[in-house]
Design an enzyme around this catalytic site. Structure first.
Site, PDB file in Angstrom:
ATOM      1  N   SER A 131      67.349  69.669  31.891  1.00 60.83           N
ATOM      2  CA  SER A 131      68.636  69.063  32.257  1.00 60.83           C
ATOM      3  C   SER A 131      69.232  69.753  33.479  1.00 60.83           C
ATOM      4  O   SER A 131      69.765  69.096  34.384  1.00 60.83           O
ATOM      5  CB  SER A 131      69.617  69.119  31.082  1.00 60.83           C
ATOM      6  OG  SER A 131      69.930  70.451  30.728  1.00 60.83           O
ATOM      7  N   ASP A 132      69.137  71.069  33.539  1.00 59.93           N
ATOM      8  CA  ASP A 132      69.644  71.802  34.706  1.00 59.93           C
ATOM      9  C   ASP A 132      68.881  71.420  35.965  1.00 59.93           C
ATOM     10  O   ASP A 132      69.484  71.175  37.021  1.00 59.93           O
ATOM     11  CB  ASP A 132      69.507  73.308  34.483  1.00 59.93           C
ATOM     12  CG  ASP A 132      70.475  73.842  33.458  1.00 59.93           C
ATOM     13  OD1 ASP A 132      71.665  73.982  33.787  1.00 59.93           O
ATOM     14  OD2 ASP A 132      70.049  74.128  32.333  1.00 59.93           O
ATOM     15  N   LEU A 133      67.567  71.408  35.861  1.00 60.60           N
ATOM     16  CA  LEU A 133      66.750  71.139  37.043  1.00 60.60           C
ATOM     17  C   LEU A 133      66.937  69.709  37.528  1.00 60.60           C
ATOM     18  O   LEU A 133      66.998  69.452  38.734  1.00 60.60           O
ATOM     19  CB  LEU A 133      65.287  71.431  36.731  1.00 60.60           C
ATOM     20  CG  LEU A 133      64.994  72.893  36.377  1.00 60.60           C
ATOM     21  CD1 LEU A 133      63.531  73.061  35.985  1.00 60.60           C
ATOM     22  CD2 LEU A 133      65.343  73.822  37.527  1.00 60.60           C
TER      23      LEU A 133
END
Length: 401
Positions: free
Chosen positions: A174-176
């Site tokens: 999700s961050d990437l």
């Protein structure tokens, strides 16, 4: 603003200054992409530094998370809890084209860095905000990290093996993904501004980015009323389409349509399966998925990984061995496309993954190693009008480092 591009070999974003207040992963990944493309990225860190400076260890003080997502940046340490620190932040923003942050909703207003305030003073500023759940709705103030986003998005509900507990996707997906979307949004906003528009605010969130990745699964669930279930390495886009065990390892095979299925049967030396009424057409293979897998598993035991991959390649069947990361790092194809580059960090030469973009005229470059904490504080403050004496005063007061 920074200087205009200085020649045909300048990065695509040369002349763009990014002031990055983000930390850990999503924002730093976004700004590293911009830095790889030539932007000047000023990483504003609190005293003590980005938390990722302490995450993980590969020995000798090397922190793989920080080393992987913070090249091509300049580190400035500013205590935003002080009046002087907030004034420095204002001056940095005034010099910038882009601001990036991943504070919780409301924090920037307390720091004097809210969009509504800044857009009046800096109408050309492109302002990018990355949150956990978005800036609206009942969860707008709720914190999130990757695991929480994977859980709340529903992704965890269909990972892993049937009948067992969920398995987290073992990268911070999700961050990437939010980092990539943030960089994409910033590029779009820069193009709009170049065409005669103004600055604007960009928002994305870990939740929304994961929903974008599982759009097919979510759409199917909404249409059918049936939630997807864990399928291990299988998926629903054709059959067979999963990982199988050979004599000495694992092989991924995607013989997803009828033509490729017939070719895969030849690779397996199991031509009779191609005409078996249970498997002859895709609809039948879906209906007999478990039996199909059992038949393939039995026949795969006659081959090593190298043998079945070679046979599949010869037949034009999409396949690959399942490599571990040691094998990936030494792989000829990975080397050929330049996926591993070296940076210097904490006194060591550290291999990291390169930017995957290849531009014929303005390709990404590693122009600077991940910075030491506060390495560029004096340089950057000098550039916005802080003389040496004032810098020394601020350093002595703990406002900067």
């Amino acid at each position: 603003m920074t200087a205009a591009p200085d020649g045909p070999t300048a990065g695509a974003l040369s002349g763009i200054r990014v002031v990055d207040f983000s930390r850990i992963l999503a924002g730093p990944f976004a700004t590293q992409i911009l830095g790889d493309l030539g932007a000047e990225v000023i990483k504003v860190e609190a005293p003590g530094g980005d938390d990722s400076r302490a995450y993980g260890s590969a020995g000798g003080g090397v922190r793989p998370v920080f080393a992987s997502y913070n090249r091509n940046k300049k580190s400035v340490v500013v205590d935003l809890k002080t009046d002087e620190g907030r004034e420095i932040a204002q001056q940095l923003v005034a010099s910038a084209d882009v601001l990036v942050h991943n504070y919780r909703v409301g924090v920037t207003d307390k720091l004097g860095l809210g969009y509504d305030d800044l857009k009046e003073r800096c109408p050309r500023l492109i302002y990018c905000e990355i949150t956990g759940f978005g800036s609206h709705g009942p969860l707008k103030s709720k914190a999130a990290v990757d695991l929480i986003a994977q859980a709340y998005s529903g992704l965890l509900s269909f990972t892993g093996e049937p009948g067992r507990d969920p398995v987290r996707v073992p990268v911070s997906i999700s961050d990437l993904t939010a980092g990539v979307y943030a960089a994409l949004g910033i590029l779009a906003a820069l193009l709009w501004r170049e065409r005669g528009g103004t600055g604007q605010k960009i928002e994305t969130s870990l939740l929304e980015c994961l929903l974008s990745l599982i759009s097919v699964n979510l759409t199917q669930a909404m249409l059918t009323g049936i939630a997807p279930k864990p399928m291990g390495s299988q998926n629903s886009m054709g059959q067979p389409n999963q990982v199988f065990r050979a004599q000495d390892g694992l092989v991924a095979v995607a013989a997803a349509n009828d033509r490729m299925w017939t070719r895969f049967c030849r690779a397996l030396k199991a031509e009779e399966l191609a005409t078996d009424e249970r498997f002859a057409v895709l609809a039948s293979r879906y209906a007999h998925r478990s039996e199909l897998a059992d038949e393939i598993v039995t026949r795969m035991q006659s081959f090593t990984v190298a043998e079945i991959v070679e046979r599949c390649d010869d037949e034009g069947v999409v396949c690959a061995p399942v490599l571990d990361l040691g094998q990936v790092a030494a792989d000829e194809q990975v080397r050929a496309v330049g996926s591993i580059v070296k940076v210097h960090y904490a006194g060591h030469e550290v291999p990291v993954v390169a930017n995957p973009l290849h531009l014929s005229s303005t390709g990404p470059v590693v122009g600077a190693d991940p910075p030491a904490l506060g390495e560029h504080t004096a340089e950057i403050l000098d550039g916005i009008g802080y003389g040496a004496a004032r810098v020394a005063e601020l350093r002595a007061a703990g406002v900067i480092a």
